[in-house]
Design a protein around this motif. Structure first.
Motif, short mmCIF file in Angstrom:
data_model
loop_
_atom_site.label_atom_id
_atom_site.label_comp_id
_atom_site.label_asym_id
_atom_site.label_seq_id
_atom_site.Cartn_x
_atom_site.Cartn_y
_atom_site.Cartn_z
N MET A 132 127.45 33.61 61.76
CA MET A 132 127.75 34.46 60.62
C MET A 132 126.87 34.03 59.46
SD MET A 132 131.43 35.38 58.99
CE MET A 132 131.80 33.91 58.06
N ASN A 133 125.94 34.86 59.06
CA ASN A 133 125.01 34.52 57.99
C ASN A 133 125.12 35.53 56.87
OD1 ASN A 133 123.03 33.32 56.53
ND2 ASN A 133 121.34 33.95 57.84
N LEU A 134 126.24 35.48 56.15
CA LEU A 134 126.44 36.40 55.05
C LEU A 134 125.67 35.92 53.83
CD1 LEU A 134 130.29 36.99 55.38
CD2 LEU A 134 128.48 38.62 55.89
N GLU A 135 125.25 36.88 53.02
CA GLU A 135 124.48 36.56 51.83
C GLU A 135 125.37 35.89 50.79
OE1 GLU A 135 122.03 38.81 48.28
OE2 GLU A 135 122.66 39.96 50.03
N THR A 136 124.82 34.83 50.19
CA THR A 136 125.54 34.15 49.11
C THR A 136 124.84 34.45 47.79
OG1 THR A 136 124.24 32.12 49.36
CG2 THR A 136 126.32 32.26 50.59
N GLN A 137 125.63 34.54 46.74
CA GLN A 137 125.08 34.76 45.40
C GLN A 137 125.83 33.88 44.42
OE1 GLN A 137 125.50 39.08 44.79
NE2 GLN A 137 123.27 39.18 44.82
N LEU A 138 125.11 33.40 43.40
CA LEU A 138 125.72 32.64 42.32
C LEU A 138 125.76 33.54 41.09
CD1 LEU A 138 126.70 29.73 41.53
CD2 LEU A 138 124.41 29.41 40.57
N ARG A 139 126.94 33.61 40.46
CA ARG A 139 127.06 34.41 39.24
C ARG A 139 128.03 33.73 38.29
NH1 ARG A 139 132.04 36.75 38.96
NH2 ARG A 139 133.07 37.43 40.89
N LYS A 140 127.92 34.12 37.01
CA LYS A 140 128.86 33.61 36.03
C LYS A 140 130.26 34.09 36.37
CE LYS A 140 126.51 32.26 31.95
NZ LYS A 140 126.53 32.15 30.52
N ALA A 141 131.23 33.20 36.20
CA ALA A 141 132.62 33.57 36.43
C ALA A 141 133.09 34.47 35.28
CB ALA A 141 133.49 32.33 36.52
N GLU A 142 133.97 35.38 35.60
CA GLU A 142 134.56 36.27 34.60
C GLU A 142 136.04 35.94 34.50
OE1 GLU A 142 133.62 40.13 36.16
OE2 GLU A 142 131.48 39.67 36.21
N ILE A 143 136.64 36.29 33.38
CA ILE A 143 138.06 35.97 33.17
C ILE A 143 138.94 36.59 34.26
CG2 ILE A 143 138.68 37.84 31.58
CD1 ILE A 143 139.64 34.08 31.22
N THR A 144 138.49 37.70 34.83
CA THR A 144 139.25 38.33 35.92
C THR A 144 139.23 37.49 37.20
OG1 THR A 144 137.32 39.67 36.45
CG2 THR A 144 139.00 40.70 35.05
N ASP A 145 138.31 36.52 37.28
CA ASP A 145 138.21 35.62 38.43
C ASP A 145 139.15 34.42 38.33
OD1 ASP A 145 136.00 37.15 39.42
OD2 ASP A 145 134.59 35.93 38.27
N LYS A 146 139.78 34.26 37.16
CA LYS A 146 140.53 33.04 36.83
C LYS A 146 141.55 32.65 37.90
CE LYS A 146 143.86 33.42 33.96
NZ LYS A 146 144.75 33.62 32.83
N ASP A 147 142.37 33.59 38.35
CA ASP A 147 143.42 33.25 39.31
C ASP A 147 142.86 32.82 40.66
OD1 ASP A 147 145.33 33.76 37.36
OD2 ASP A 147 145.69 35.82 38.05
#
Length: 170
Positions: free
Chosen positions: A1-16
């Motif tokens: 399984m070789n799914l694409e990974t990405q790095l991004r800034k976290a958003e407040i909606t990601d908090k939980d």
């Protein structure tokens, strides 16, 4: 399984989701017999502060959050005093609070995260990456060694002595 990974800034909606991943990591450290992250840090306030300050980052796999970390530019007061010596005195990215969701454990996610952090560092023209970890965090110590980080000495952080590492990127 070789799914694409990405790095991004976290958003407040990601908090939980981030807090859930951190709680899993805290419990894994406890089960491993580690003292790291066992005194109420990090906590939900840490996550909120990271996101508000722009330090919180998530690595996604196929769009799903798999890893959380905090990336801080040139600012870690504890790093000004090291028993040992850093490799450089230039600009640096500090890596804190690396936590992998259990669903993605054992799939090399932390190594992929460090690849993304190195790309981020290069793209911002920053000289190096500095990171610390607990003496008993064997998994992270092995990853840092495999990724070419140099042991520089010890720093005092979050109530304890940590092993400090640096990698020159540019």
């Amino acid at each position: 399984m070789n799914l694409e990974t990405q790095l991004r800034k976290a958003e407040i909606t990601d908090k939980d989701v981030i807090w859930d991943i951190l709680q899993q990591a805290i419990e894994r450290r406890r089960k491993d017999g580690s003292t790291q992250w066992q005194q109420g840090y990090p906590n939900i306030n840490t996550v909120e502060s990271d996101i508000e300050k722009g330090f919180g980052f998530v690595m996604t796999v196929g769009g799903e959050i798999a890893v959380y970390t905090a990336l801080i530019l040139n600012d870690e007061p504890a790093y000004s005093t090291i028993e040992g010596a850093w490799l450089s005195n230039g600009e640096f990215v500090v890596v804190h609070r690396v936590a992998v969701d259990e669903k993605f454990a054992g799939q090399g996610m932390t190594k992929k995260l460090f690849d993304h952090i190195e790309d981020f560092t290069k793209s911002h023209g920053i000289q190096s990456i500095k990171v610390d970890t607990n003496f008993d965090n064997v998994a992270m110590l092995k990853i840092l060694e495999s990724k070419g980080y140099t042991y520089c000495g010890e720093v005092y952080l979050a109530g304890g002595i940590r092993k400090a590492f640096e990698k020159i990127i540019i």
